[in-house]
Design a protein around this motif. Structure first.
Motif, PDB file in Angstrom:
ATOM      1  N   ALA A  18       0.838  -1.195   0.000  1.00  0.00           N
ATOM      2  CA  ALA A  18       0.000   0.000   0.000  1.00  0.00           C
ATOM      3  C   ALA A  18       0.875   1.247   0.000  1.00  0.00           C
ATOM      4  O   ALA A  18       1.902   1.298   0.661  1.00  0.00           O
ATOM      5  N   GLY A  19       0.466   2.245  -0.774  1.00  0.00           N
ATOM      6  CA  GLY A  19       1.218   3.483  -0.857  1.00  0.00           C
ATOM      7  C   GLY A  19       2.289   3.474  -1.925  1.00  0.00           C
ATOM      8  O   GLY A  19       2.925   4.488  -2.183  1.00  0.00           O
ATOM      9  N   PHE A  20       2.489   2.351  -2.606  1.00  0.00           N
ATOM     10  CA  PHE A  20       3.483   2.254  -3.674  1.00  0.00           C
ATOM     11  C   PHE A  20       2.982   3.074  -4.865  1.00  0.00           C
ATOM     12  O   PHE A  20       1.837   2.977  -5.268  1.00  0.00           O
ATOM     13  N   VAL A  21       3.849   3.926  -5.433  1.00  0.00           N
ATOM     14  CA  VAL A  21       3.481   4.775  -6.561  1.00  0.00           C
ATOM     15  C   VAL A  21       4.325   4.381  -7.771  1.00  0.00           C
ATOM     16  O   VAL A  21       5.544   4.279  -7.683  1.00  0.00           O
ATOM     17  N   ASP A  22       3.658   4.153  -8.882  1.00  0.00           N
ATOM     18  CA  ASP A  22       4.337   3.855 -10.134  1.00  0.00           C
ATOM     19  C   ASP A  22       3.920   4.931 -11.133  1.00  0.00           C
ATOM     20  O   ASP A  22       2.799   5.429 -11.089  1.00  0.00           O
ATOM     21  N   SER A  23       4.825   5.323 -12.022  1.00  0.00           N
ATOM     22  CA  SER A  23       4.561   6.417 -12.944  1.00  0.00           C
ATOM     23  C   SER A  23       4.887   6.006 -14.373  1.00  0.00           C
ATOM     24  O   SER A  23       5.917   5.385 -14.624  1.00  0.00           O
ATOM     25  N   PHE A  24       3.987   6.359 -15.296  1.00  0.00           N
ATOM     26  CA  PHE A  24       4.168   6.088 -16.710  1.00  0.00           C
ATOM     27  C   PHE A  24       3.916   7.369 -17.486  1.00  0.00           C
ATOM     28  O   PHE A  24       3.118   8.213 -17.067  1.00  0.00           O
ATOM     29  N   LEU A  25       4.574   7.526 -18.624  1.00  0.00           N
ATOM     30  CA  LEU A  25       4.295   8.661 -19.491  1.00  0.00           C
ATOM     31  C   LEU A  25       2.945   8.448 -20.155  1.00  0.00           C
ATOM     32  O   LEU A  25       2.550   7.323 -20.448  1.00  0.00           O
ATOM     33  N   PHE A  26       2.245   9.551 -20.389  1.00  0.00           N
ATOM     34  CA  PHE A  26       0.952   9.497 -21.054  1.00  0.00           C
ATOM     35  C   PHE A  26       0.973  10.491 -22.206  1.00  0.00           C
ATOM     36  O   PHE A  26       1.517  11.588 -22.075  1.00  0.00           O
ATOM     37  N   SER A  27       0.387  10.104 -23.332  1.00  0.00           N
ATOM     38  CA  SER A  27       0.288  11.001 -24.465  1.00  0.00           C
ATOM     39  C   SER A  27      -0.844  10.556 -25.372  1.00  0.00           C
ATOM     40  O   SER A  27      -1.109   9.358 -25.503  1.00  0.00           O
ATOM     41  N   ILE A  50      -4.165   8.411 -11.236  1.00  0.00           N
ATOM     42  CA  ILE A  50      -4.165   9.859 -11.340  1.00  0.00           C
ATOM     43  C   ILE A  50      -3.471  10.208 -12.644  1.00  0.00           C
ATOM     44  O   ILE A  50      -2.390   9.700 -12.940  1.00  0.00           O
ATOM     45  N   LEU A  51      -4.092  11.078 -13.415  1.00  0.00           N
ATOM     46  CA  LEU A  51      -3.493  11.548 -14.649  1.00  0.00           C
ATOM     47  C   LEU A  51      -3.056  12.988 -14.402  1.00  0.00           C
ATOM     48  O   LEU A  51      -3.889  13.851 -14.106  1.00  0.00           O
ATOM     49  N   ASN A 123       1.647  12.496 -17.099  1.00  0.00           N
ATOM     50  CA  ASN A 123       2.026  11.269 -16.405  1.00  0.00           C
ATOM     51  C   ASN A 123       0.791  10.540 -15.907  1.00  0.00           C
ATOM     52  O   ASN A 123      -0.172  11.157 -15.470  1.00  0.00           O
ATOM     53  N   HIS A 124       0.865   9.214 -15.956  1.00  0.00           N
ATOM     54  CA  HIS A 124      -0.169   8.347 -15.393  1.00  0.00           C
ATOM     55  C   HIS A 124       0.421   7.763 -14.115  1.00  0.00           C
ATOM     56  O   HIS A 124       1.359   6.975 -14.162  1.00  0.00           O
ATOM     57  N   LEU A 125      -0.097   8.203 -12.969  1.00  0.00           N
ATOM     58  CA  LEU A 125       0.373   7.714 -11.676  1.00  0.00           C
ATOM     59  C   LEU A 125      -0.564   6.632 -11.180  1.00  0.00           C
ATOM     60  O   LEU A 125      -1.787   6.771 -11.251  1.00  0.00           O
ATOM     61  N   ILE A 126       0.027   5.555 -10.661  1.00  0.00           N
ATOM     62  CA  ILE A 126      -0.758   4.451 -10.121  1.00  0.00           C
ATOM     63  C   ILE A 126      -0.337   4.275  -8.668  1.00  0.00           C
ATOM     64  O   ILE A 126       0.828   4.001  -8.378  1.00  0.00           O
ATOM     65  N   VAL A 127      -1.296   4.461  -7.764  1.00  0.00           N
ATOM     66  CA  VAL A 127      -1.028   4.362  -6.335  1.00  0.00           C
ATOM     67  C   VAL A 127      -1.732   3.120  -5.810  1.00  0.00           C
ATOM     68  O   VAL A 127      -2.945   2.981  -5.953  1.00  0.00           O
ATOM     69  N   THR A 128      -0.966   2.224  -5.202  1.00  0.00           N
ATOM     70  CA  THR A 128      -1.531   1.000  -4.651  1.00  0.00           C
ATOM     71  C   THR A 128      -2.263   1.333  -3.360  1.00  0.00           C
ATOM     72  O   THR A 128      -1.701   1.956  -2.467  1.00  0.00           O
ATOM     73  N   THR A 129      -3.523   0.935  -3.282  1.00  0.00           N
ATOM     74  CA  THR A 129      -4.332   1.232  -2.103  1.00  0.00           C
ATOM     75  C   THR A 129      -4.980  -0.020  -1.533  1.00  0.00           C
ATOM     76  O   THR A 129      -5.961   0.078  -0.812  1.00  0.00           O
ATOM     77  N   ASN A 130      -4.453  -1.197  -1.854  1.00  0.00           N
ATOM     78  CA  ASN A 130      -5.110  -2.421  -1.391  1.00  0.00           C
ATOM     79  C   ASN A 130      -5.128  -2.482   0.137  1.00  0.00           C
ATOM     80  O   ASN A 130      -4.158  -2.173   0.803  1.00  0.00           O
ATOM     81  N   ALA A 131      -6.258  -2.859   0.679  1.00  0.00           N
ATOM     82  CA  ALA A 131      -6.455  -2.841   2.133  1.00  0.00           C
ATOM     83  C   ALA A 131      -5.562  -3.839   2.853  1.00  0.00           C
ATOM     84  O   ALA A 131      -5.067  -3.565   3.938  1.00  0.00           O
ATOM     85  N   ASP A 132      -5.334  -5.013   2.279  1.00  0.00           N
ATOM     86  CA  ASP A 132      -4.500  -6.014   2.950  1.00  0.00           C
ATOM     87  C   ASP A 132      -3.082  -5.511   3.149  1.00  0.00           C
ATOM     88  O   ASP A 132      -2.515  -5.619   4.228  1.00  0.00           O
ATOM     89  N   GLY A 133      -2.499  -4.941   2.109  1.00  0.00           N
ATOM     90  CA  GLY A 133      -1.144  -4.409   2.217  1.00  0.00           C
ATOM     91  C   GLY A 133      -1.074  -3.258   3.197  1.00  0.00           C
ATOM     92  O   GLY A 133      -0.117  -3.107   3.943  1.00  0.00           O
ATOM     93  N   PHE A 134      -2.129  -2.429   3.230  1.00  0.00           N
ATOM     94  CA  PHE A 134      -2.158  -1.285   4.137  1.00  0.00           C
ATOM     95  C   PHE A 134      -2.220  -1.753   5.595  1.00  0.00           C
ATOM     96  O   PHE A 134      -1.490  -1.283   6.437  1.00  0.00           O
ATOM     97  N   ARG A 135      -3.070  -2.755   5.885  1.00  0.00           N
ATOM     98  CA  ARG A 135      -3.163  -3.293   7.247  1.00  0.00           C
ATOM     99  C   ARG A 135      -1.848  -3.914   7.668  1.00  0.00           C
ATOM    100  O   ARG A 135      -1.389  -3.740   8.789  1.00  0.00           O
ATOM    101  N   GLN A 136      -1.234  -4.631   6.761  1.00  0.00           N
ATOM    102  CA  GLN A 136       0.040  -5.281   7.050  1.00  0.00           C
ATOM    103  C   GLN A 136       1.104  -4.219   7.363  1.00  0.00           C
ATOM    104  O   GLN A 136       1.885  -4.372   8.295  1.00  0.00           O
ATOM    105  N   GLU A 137       1.109  -3.121   6.620  1.00  0.00           N
ATOM    106  CA  GLU A 137       2.077  -2.047   6.836  1.00  0.00           C
ATOM    107  C   GLU A 137       1.840  -1.364   8.188  1.00  0.00           C
ATOM    108  O   GLU A 137       2.780  -1.055   8.905  1.00  0.00           O
ATOM    109  N   ILE A 138       0.578  -1.145   8.574  1.00  0.00           N
ATOM    110  CA  ILE A 138       0.265  -0.530   9.866  1.00  0.00           C
ATOM    111  C   ILE A 138       0.698  -1.441  11.009  1.00  0.00           C
ATOM    112  O   ILE A 138       1.316  -1.002  11.961  1.00  0.00           O
ATOM    113  N   ASN A 139       0.385  -2.728  10.901  1.00  0.00           N
ATOM    114  CA  ASN A 139       0.777  -3.671  11.954  1.00  0.00           C
ATOM    115  C   ASN A 139       2.285  -3.708  12.121  1.00  0.00           C
ATOM    116  O   ASN A 139       2.792  -3.747  13.235  1.00  0.00           O
TER     117      ASN A 139
END
Length: 163
Positions: A18-27, A50-51, A123-139
């Motif tokens: 969770a919170g991982f951001v990946d970026s790609f060019l967009f055109s 997010i664009l 840019n095309h930004l992709i932010v991972t928001t999966n709940a399982d990964g987020f809970r695991q990161e908080i724990n």
């Protein structure tokens, strides 16, 4: 962008923390032949997309005419909005810098007037928001916080309130 839309790439998003951001060019290119382009993602996708728009510019061989580009998107109440974002003319203003103008899919870019070609890029930004990964990161974060040990004198002292 096309690479992300492939099924294997979408599966990769689910495996990121969770919170991982990946970026790609967009055109995309708008012209009299193809006057609109819609950027959309799979509704089942667990990631936030997010664009960020950076630049709109006139392409090679454009006529000296006004080219109006509009963005069609949804407001917070899910109502459709059409917003002109650029009015370009070769002899006056051949490009416009939009900074990091953020848009959330679905978004349609439309050549409202003129014949183009007009290039829209960002840019095309992709932010991972999966709940399982987020809970695991908080724990894991909670486990990493050291416990605080109070000195014996503080534990045994009593507090006197003066009124």
């Amino acid at each position: 962008m096309a690479a992300y839309l492939e099924k294997e790439s979408r599966q990769q998003c689910k495996s990121q923390p969770a919170g991982f951001v990946d970026s790609f060019l967009f055109s995309c290119e708008l012209s009299s032949k193809i006057s609109s382009f819609t950027f959309k993602v799979d509704e089942e996708d667990v990631c936030e997309h997010i664009l960020t728009m950076r630049l709109i510019s006139l392409g090679d061989g454009v006529k000296d005419e006004c080219n109006v580009i509009e963005v069609v998107c949804l407001d917070r109440d899910r109502n459709e909005l059409s917003i002109p974002v650029a009015n370009l003319k070769l002899s006056v203003q051949p490009m416009v810098d939009l900074g990091n103008f953020e848009l959330y899919p679905p978004v349609t870019f439309r050549l409202k007037s003129g014949s183009g070609p007009v290039h829209v890029s960002g840019n095309h930004l992709i932010v991972t928001t999966n709940a399982d990964g987020f809970r695991q990161e908080i724990n894991q974060s909670v486990e990493d916080v050291p416990s605080i040990q109070l000195p014996q004198t503080i534990k045994d002292s009593s507090v006197t309130v003066i009124t």
